[in-house]
Design a protein around this motif. Structure first.
Motif, short mmCIF file in Angstrom:
data_model
loop_
_atom_site.label_atom_id
_atom_site.label_comp_id
_atom_site.label_asym_id
_atom_site.label_seq_id
_atom_site.Cartn_x
_atom_site.Cartn_y
_atom_site.Cartn_z
N VAL A 1 0.85 -1.20 0.00
CA VAL A 1 0.00 0.00 0.00
C VAL A 1 0.88 1.25 0.00
CG1 VAL A 1 -1.79 1.26 1.23
CG2 VAL A 1 -1.79 -1.24 1.26
N GLY A 2 0.62 2.15 -0.94
CA GLY A 2 1.47 3.34 -1.10
C GLY A 2 2.81 2.93 -1.68
N SER A 3 2.73 2.19 -2.77
CA SER A 3 3.95 1.53 -3.31
C SER A 3 4.94 2.52 -3.92
CB SER A 3 3.56 0.45 -4.33
OG SER A 3 2.57 0.94 -5.21
N GLY A 4 4.54 3.76 -4.11
CA GLY A 4 5.48 4.80 -4.55
C GLY A 4 6.21 4.42 -5.82
N THR A 5 7.53 4.56 -5.80
CA THR A 5 8.32 4.22 -6.98
C THR A 5 8.75 2.75 -6.98
OG1 THR A 5 10.27 5.08 -5.84
CG2 THR A 5 9.14 6.58 -7.33
N GLY A 6 8.20 1.96 -6.06
CA GLY A 6 8.38 0.51 -6.12
C GLY A 6 9.49 -0.06 -5.25
N ALA A 7 9.96 0.71 -4.25
CA ALA A 7 11.08 0.23 -3.43
C ALA A 7 10.74 -1.08 -2.71
CB ALA A 7 11.48 1.30 -2.41
N LEU A 8 9.60 -1.09 -2.02
CA LEU A 8 9.25 -2.28 -1.25
C LEU A 8 8.76 -3.39 -2.17
CD1 LEU A 8 8.82 -3.76 1.41
CD2 LEU A 8 6.70 -2.45 1.74
N THR A 9 7.98 -3.04 -3.18
CA THR A 9 7.50 -4.06 -4.13
C THR A 9 8.69 -4.77 -4.77
OG1 THR A 9 5.59 -2.69 -4.65
CG2 THR A 9 6.07 -4.47 -6.17
N GLY A 10 9.69 -4.00 -5.19
CA GLY A 10 10.87 -4.59 -5.83
C GLY A 10 11.62 -5.52 -4.88
N ALA A 11 11.70 -5.11 -3.62
CA ALA A 11 12.41 -5.94 -2.64
C ALA A 11 11.64 -7.23 -2.38
CB ALA A 11 12.60 -5.15 -1.35
N ILE A 12 10.31 -7.17 -2.39
CA ILE A 12 9.50 -8.39 -2.20
C ILE A 12 9.80 -9.38 -3.33
CG2 ILE A 12 7.14 -9.31 -2.21
CD1 ILE A 12 6.29 -6.56 -0.91
N VAL A 13 9.87 -8.86 -4.55
CA VAL A 13 10.15 -9.73 -5.71
C VAL A 13 11.54 -10.36 -5.56
CG1 VAL A 13 10.56 -9.72 -8.20
CG2 VAL A 13 8.61 -8.48 -7.25
N GLU A 14 12.51 -9.54 -5.16
CA GLU A 14 13.89 -10.03 -5.09
C GLU A 14 14.10 -11.04 -3.97
OE1 GLU A 14 16.30 -6.51 -4.83
OE2 GLU A 14 15.60 -5.87 -6.81
N ARG A 15 13.40 -10.88 -2.85
CA ARG A 15 13.76 -11.67 -1.66
C ARG A 15 12.73 -12.71 -1.27
NH1 ARG A 15 17.72 -8.33 0.60
NH2 ARG A 15 17.99 -9.40 2.57
N CYS A 16 11.48 -12.55 -1.70
CA CYS A 16 10.41 -13.36 -1.09
C CYS A 16 9.72 -14.31 -2.08
CB CYS A 16 9.37 -12.45 -0.45
SG CYS A 16 10.07 -11.32 0.76
N VAL B 1 6.99 5.44 -12.68
CA VAL B 1 8.36 5.03 -12.35
C VAL B 1 8.37 3.58 -11.84
CG1 VAL B 1 10.35 5.46 -10.84
CG2 VAL B 1 9.11 7.38 -11.85
N ALA B 2 7.41 3.25 -10.98
CA ALA B 2 7.37 1.89 -10.42
C ALA B 2 7.17 0.85 -11.52
CB ALA B 2 6.24 1.80 -9.39
N ARG B 3 6.28 1.14 -12.46
CA ARG B 3 6.01 0.17 -13.54
C ARG B 3 7.25 -0.03 -14.40
NH1 ARG B 3 0.33 2.73 -14.13
NH2 ARG B 3 -0.94 1.19 -13.01
N ALA B 4 8.01 1.06 -14.61
CA ALA B 4 9.22 0.94 -15.42
C ALA B 4 10.31 0.16 -14.67
CB ALA B 4 9.73 2.34 -15.79
N ARG B 5 10.31 0.28 -13.36
CA ARG B 5 11.40 -0.33 -12.58
C ARG B 5 11.14 -1.78 -12.19
NH1 ARG B 5 13.72 4.28 -8.57
NH2 ARG B 5 14.81 5.34 -10.24
N VAL B 6 9.88 -2.09 -11.93
CA VAL B 6 9.55 -3.44 -11.43
C VAL B 6 8.62 -4.09 -12.45
CG1 VAL B 6 8.73 -4.78 -9.46
CG2 VAL B 6 9.62 -2.47 -9.09
N SER B 7 9.20 -4.88 -13.34
CA SER B 7 8.39 -5.40 -14.44
C SER B 7 8.13 -6.90 -14.32
CB SER B 7 9.08 -5.09 -15.77
OG SER B 7 10.37 -5.65 -15.75
N ASP B 8 8.29 -7.45 -13.12
CA ASP B 8 8.08 -8.89 -12.92
C ASP B 8 6.62 -9.26 -13.21
OD1 ASP B 8 9.62 -11.24 -11.24
OD2 ASP B 8 7.43 -11.33 -11.03
N PRO B 9 6.38 -10.41 -13.87
CA PRO B 9 4.98 -10.77 -14.18
C PRO B 9 4.11 -11.02 -12.95
CG PRO B 9 6.54 -12.50 -14.87
CD PRO B 9 7.35 -11.32 -14.45
N ALA B 10 4.71 -11.27 -11.81
CA ALA B 10 3.90 -11.48 -10.59
C ALA B 10 3.37 -10.16 -10.03
CB ALA B 10 4.74 -12.18 -9.52
N VAL B 11 3.85 -9.03 -10.60
CA VAL B 11 3.53 -7.72 -10.01
C VAL B 11 2.56 -6.94 -10.88
CG1 VAL B 11 4.52 -5.48 -9.37
CG2 VAL B 11 5.81 -7.58 -8.92
N ARG B 12 1.59 -6.31 -10.24
CA ARG B 12 0.81 -5.29 -10.96
C ARG B 12 0.63 -4.08 -10.05
NH1 ARG B 12 -3.96 -8.13 -9.22
NH2 ARG B 12 -5.49 -6.60 -8.52
#
Ligand SMILES: C[S@@+](CC[C@H](N)C(=O)[O-])C[C@H]1O[C@@H](n2cnc3c(N)ncnc32)[C@H](O)[C@@H]1O
Length: 272
Positions: free
Chosen positions: A46-61, A78-89
């Motif tokens: 929630v409040g994913s901003g530019t994707g810092a936490l979302t990106g870390a979830i993808v990388e670590r979890c 910015v978040a969509r450009a940075r975190v393009s994993d198919p598990a993420v929307r």
């Protein structure tokens, strides 16, 4: 004080990334280590901003899915450009009315957001609604009132020395509830059980003064918003004051501590 006076300015994704995003990217993995969640979970950020936490979830979890909810179109881009994993929307939305079904996530998390939401109780109630029974709601906020966010404490100390009227704009006054006991009480009041809080700390290292100062001139976030709106002379006085006041280590770097308070709790099996 009106919202526009507060200069929160959450729309310039790249500017935010250079100001605070790089430090929130340091804290996010530590928060996830603290949560210690296994692979295959469904997450909401929630409040994913530019994707810092979302990106870390993808990388670590190794998540099954992550939905990032964010009101700012600039940050979403910015978040969509940075975190393009198919598990993420990423979806545009507000913490107080999440566009998600009841009980649809294993975890609802949020990094450095809750104090900016006009009604944090409503945001926590929404997180509890969206997480499944037995799932976890967890979040972290900077330790503003305890002075644990050294970057901002140094900025506002200098700003207020030059402009006493800025005192009300500092995050320590604006966000007095960012203390562990208050945050835990809010989580419990929202119906979460087994609530825990801990400090998460990182060192913010600036190789030189310009690296510290430049992001404040870009206008994204409360302190940069204030700085960017100052007349040129006043901004220069603030720059000079900070340059004189900030401590350097032997190599000339500015090293400050960034402390966040992390909170976690479990939604009970029975809805309240
Ligand atoms: C300090 S940033 C943190 C962003 C990101 N979570 C991170 O760790 O870098 C605060 C975020 O809260 C978002 N925000 C502000 N009010 C919000 C609300 N009512 N609902 C959801 N997000 C909100 C802002 O748009 C911004 O992205």
């Amino acid at each position: 004080m009106s919202e526009s006076d507060r200069h929160d300015a959450w729309d310039a994704g790249e500017a935010y990334a250079r100001y605070m995003g790089r430090w929130s990217r340091l804290v996010a993995p530590r928060f996830l280590d603290w949560l210690d969640v296994g692979a295959g979970a469904s997450w909401v950020d929630v409040g994913s901003g530019t994707g810092a936490l979302t990106g870390a979830i993808v990388e670590r979890c190794a998540p099954r899915s992550v939905v990032g909810i964010e009101p700012s179109a600039g940050f979403l881009a910015v978040a969509r450009a940075r975190v393009s994993d198919p598990a993420v929307r990423f979806e545009q939305g507000d913490a107080r009315a999440l566009p998600l079904a009841d009980g649809s996530a294993d975890l609802v998390v949020s990094g450095l957001v809750l104090n900016f939401v006009p009604d944090p109780k409503a945001a926590l109630a929404e997180a509890v609604r969206v997480v499944r029974p037995g799932g976890t709601v967890a979040f972290y906020v900077w330790d503003y009132p305890g002075g644990g966010m050294g970057i901002m404490r140094a900025f506002w100390t200098a700003a207020i020395a030059l402009d006493p009227g800025a005192a009300d704009l500092g995050e320590d006054r604006r966000f007095p509830d960012c203390r562990p006991e208050k945050l835990a009480a809010m989580a419990e009041a929202a119906g979460l059980e087994a609530v825990r809080t801990d400090a998460i700390e990182a060192l913010t290292v600036f190789p030189d003064f310009d690296d510290y100062w430049q992001p404040f001139t870009l206008g994204a976030g409360p302190a940069p918003g204030y700085c960017a709106k100052l007349p040129a002379e006043a901004r220069e006085a603030l720059r000079a004051r900070l340059d004189a006041d900030l401590p350097r280590n032997e190599g000339g770097a500015i090293v400050l501590t960034a402390r966040a308070w992390a909170v976690r709790g479990v939604r009970g099996e029975v809805c309240r």
